[in-house]
Design an enzyme around this catalytic site. Structure first.
Site, mmCIF file in Angstrom:
data_model
loop_
_atom_site.group_PDB
_atom_site.id
_atom_site.type_symbol
_atom_site.label_atom_id
_atom_site.label_comp_id
_atom_site.label_asym_id
_atom_site.label_seq_id
_atom_site.Cartn_x
_atom_site.Cartn_y
_atom_site.Cartn_z
ATOM 1 N N THR A 16 -13.777 5.985 -0.954
ATOM 2 C CA THR A 16 -15.078 5.329 -0.801
ATOM 3 C C THR A 16 -15.880 5.877 0.369
ATOM 4 O OG1 THR A 16 -14.375 3.289 -1.833
ATOM 5 C CG2 THR A 16 -16.132 3.085 -0.234
ATOM 6 N N ASP A 60 -11.106 9.719 -6.070
ATOM 7 C CA ASP A 60 -10.798 8.306 -5.869
ATOM 8 C C ASP A 60 -9.279 8.252 -5.717
ATOM 9 O OD1 ASP A 60 -9.965 5.628 -6.575
ATOM 10 O OD2 ASP A 60 -11.959 5.317 -7.408
ATOM 11 N N SER A 61 -8.795 7.569 -4.710
ATOM 12 C CA SER A 61 -7.352 7.665 -4.444
ATOM 13 C C SER A 61 -6.506 6.989 -5.514
ATOM 14 C CB SER A 61 -7.007 7.133 -3.052
ATOM 15 O OG SER A 61 -6.965 5.739 -3.033
ATOM 16 N N THR A 92 -8.807 4.047 0.211
ATOM 17 C CA THR A 92 -7.896 3.023 0.717
ATOM 18 C C THR A 92 -6.845 2.596 -0.308
ATOM 19 O OG1 THR A 92 -9.418 1.261 0.068
ATOM 20 C CG2 THR A 92 -9.582 2.061 2.330
ATOM 21 N N ASP A 93 -7.181 2.733 -1.599
ATOM 22 C CA ASP A 93 -6.283 2.169 -2.622
ATOM 23 C C ASP A 93 -4.850 2.675 -2.501
ATOM 24 O OD1 ASP A 93 -8.362 0.703 -3.621
ATOM 25 O OD2 ASP A 93 -8.709 1.962 -5.381
ATOM 26 N N THR A 168 0.386 -1.052 4.474
ATOM 27 C CA THR A 168 0.172 -1.420 3.077
ATOM 28 C C THR A 168 -1.247 -1.942 2.932
ATOM 29 O OG1 THR A 168 1.126 -2.648 1.232
ATOM 30 C CG2 THR A 168 1.080 -3.819 3.318
ATOM 31 N N THR A 278 12.060 -6.309 -1.337
ATOM 32 C CA THR A 278 11.496 -7.638 -1.615
ATOM 33 C C THR A 278 10.019 -7.549 -1.997
ATOM 34 O OG1 THR A 278 10.984 -9.826 -0.717
ATOM 35 C CG2 THR A 278 11.048 -8.022 0.874
ATOM 36 N N GLN A 279 9.617 -8.419 -2.900
ATOM 37 C CA GLN A 279 8.183 -8.476 -3.236
ATOM 38 C C GLN A 279 7.432 -9.388 -2.261
ATOM 39 O OE1 GLN A 279 7.598 -11.408 -6.867
ATOM 40 N NE2 GLN A 279 9.085 -9.854 -7.408
ATOM 41 N N CYS A 280 8.130 -10.019 -1.313
ATOM 42 C CA CYS A 280 7.441 -10.763 -0.255
ATOM 43 C C CYS A 280 6.647 -9.775 0.587
ATOM 44 C CB CYS A 280 8.438 -11.462 0.664
ATOM 45 S SG CYS A 280 9.322 -12.793 -0.119
#
Ligand code: ASP
Length: 343
Positions: A16, A60-61, A92-93, A168, A278-280
């Site tokens: 972007t 675009d990433s 950023t993606d 992240t 973990t998905q946390c």
């Protein structure tokens, strides 16, 4: 005595920050880096010599591939001795994936590689791109008795510098788009830029070498209550799947059915690697805490500690590109290679 001016290379990959709106379709698409520089004339007033180079097809990433990662690594490698540091402009993606990948790929790195981008294009009055770019350049040029201060791959965004493989993307709309949930920031930018050297990774030795990624044999499964394992039959049976990252619940707990157990056991017995993260959004896997996690451990699943998904996936791709030996891959997965895991 006045310090020598630092020489920084900006590597433009798209995102972007360098996009403009097509007047007909209204869609954002990438432009030339020179246009970015025109929008941030301030960078010419920094006490830094700046050059720029663009990858062959800025993107675009969301469309970034392993080939792009290899091209970025190659660009840094080819220019390594000529520059004191590198600022990589990136969407950023998937910035956290590219930064994680590069952290593993650049062996012997002793200069800063700072990834940055923006939520709003640089041509927009309220853009966050200007501050992100200017401070990233200052961080890349930061000096410690004539040497680089930062010697690792990082992400700078919204006044914070994070370790690349701990970062992240956390928000699609806030200027504070990134987080480093399991590791404190390496620097914060206020009136002054404050660095926290006690958090830096130990200094690398030897010359810079690039481990290019030549594997795409990793799959990712995010669990949800009620999931039917048979949907993943093809993932487990596909002959080219060498490793599977399981995003489990909490401290590494899984919805294990008979079918799930069989898939995992069979896959591992054929030489596959399964990594449990973990998905946390923060915290760590502990495969000794609850029964289902312990069952995974007994099936031969490797605990991924507090690695982010981005670090887990790219570490596996890196290890599969570098090692043939399954035992070595399993051992290295739980080792702290580039500050990506707490142990
Ligand atoms: N889709 C864009 C990209 O990642 C979003 C951004 O740059 O913020 O390239």
């Amino acid at each position: 005595m006045e310090r020598a001016r630092k020489h920084i290379l900006i590597v433009y990959t798209g995102g972007t920050i360098g996009m403009i709106k097509d007047p007909i379709t209204g869609l954002l698409s990438n432009v030339d880096f020179n246009l970015i520089a025109d929008h941030v004339p301030e960078i010419r007033r920094l006490n830094i010599d700046i050059d720029s180079v663009s990858i062959s097809q800025p993107t675009d990433s969301a469309l970034m591939t392993i080939d792009h990662w290899n091209e970025i690594a190659q660009t840094i490698f080819e220019n390594y001795t000529r520059y004191d540091g590198f600022v990589v402009l990136h969407g950023t993606d998937t910035m956290a994936y590219t930064a994680s990948a590069l952290s593993f790929m650049l062996k012997g790195l002793r200069k800063p590689v700072v990834f940055t981008g923006s939520q709003l294009p640089i041509g927009i009055i309220r853009t966050d791109g200007k501050e992100n770019l200017i401070t990233s350049l200052e961080i890349a040029a930061a000096d410690n008795s004539g040497e680089a201060l930062i010697k690792e791959v990082t992400v700078y965004f919204d006044y914070k510098l994070y370790r690349g493989n701990r970062s992240t993307k956390d928000s699609a709309s806030e200027f504070e788009a990134f987080k480093s949930p399991n590791f404190l920031e390496l620097a914060s930018a206020g009136v002054e830029i404050t660095f926290y050297p006690e958090r830096f990774i130990p200094e690398s030795t030897g010359d810079l070498e690039v481990q290019f990624i030549n594997s795409e044999e990793v799959a990712l499964i995010r669990m949800f209550p009620g999931m039917n394992w048979s949907h993943y039959d093809s993932v487990f049976q596909y002959p080219k799947t060498k490793a599977i990252v399981l995003e489990t619940f909490g401290a590494g707990n899984a919805l294990l059915t008979e079918l799930g157990r069989n898939y995992i056991a069979d896959f591992i017995s054929k030489g596959g690697v399964v990594l449990n993260i973990t998905q946390c959004s923060s915290g760590s896997v502990d495969q000794t805490k609850y029964k289902s996690a312990e069952e995974l451990m007994n099936l031969g699943v490797v605990g991924g500690g507090d690695m982010t998904t981005e670090a887990a996936v790219t570490k596996l791709l890196y290890l599969l590109s570098k090692e043939d030996n399954r035992d070595a891959i399993v051992r290295l997965l739980s080792e702290n290679l580039k500050g990506e895991i707490t142990n």
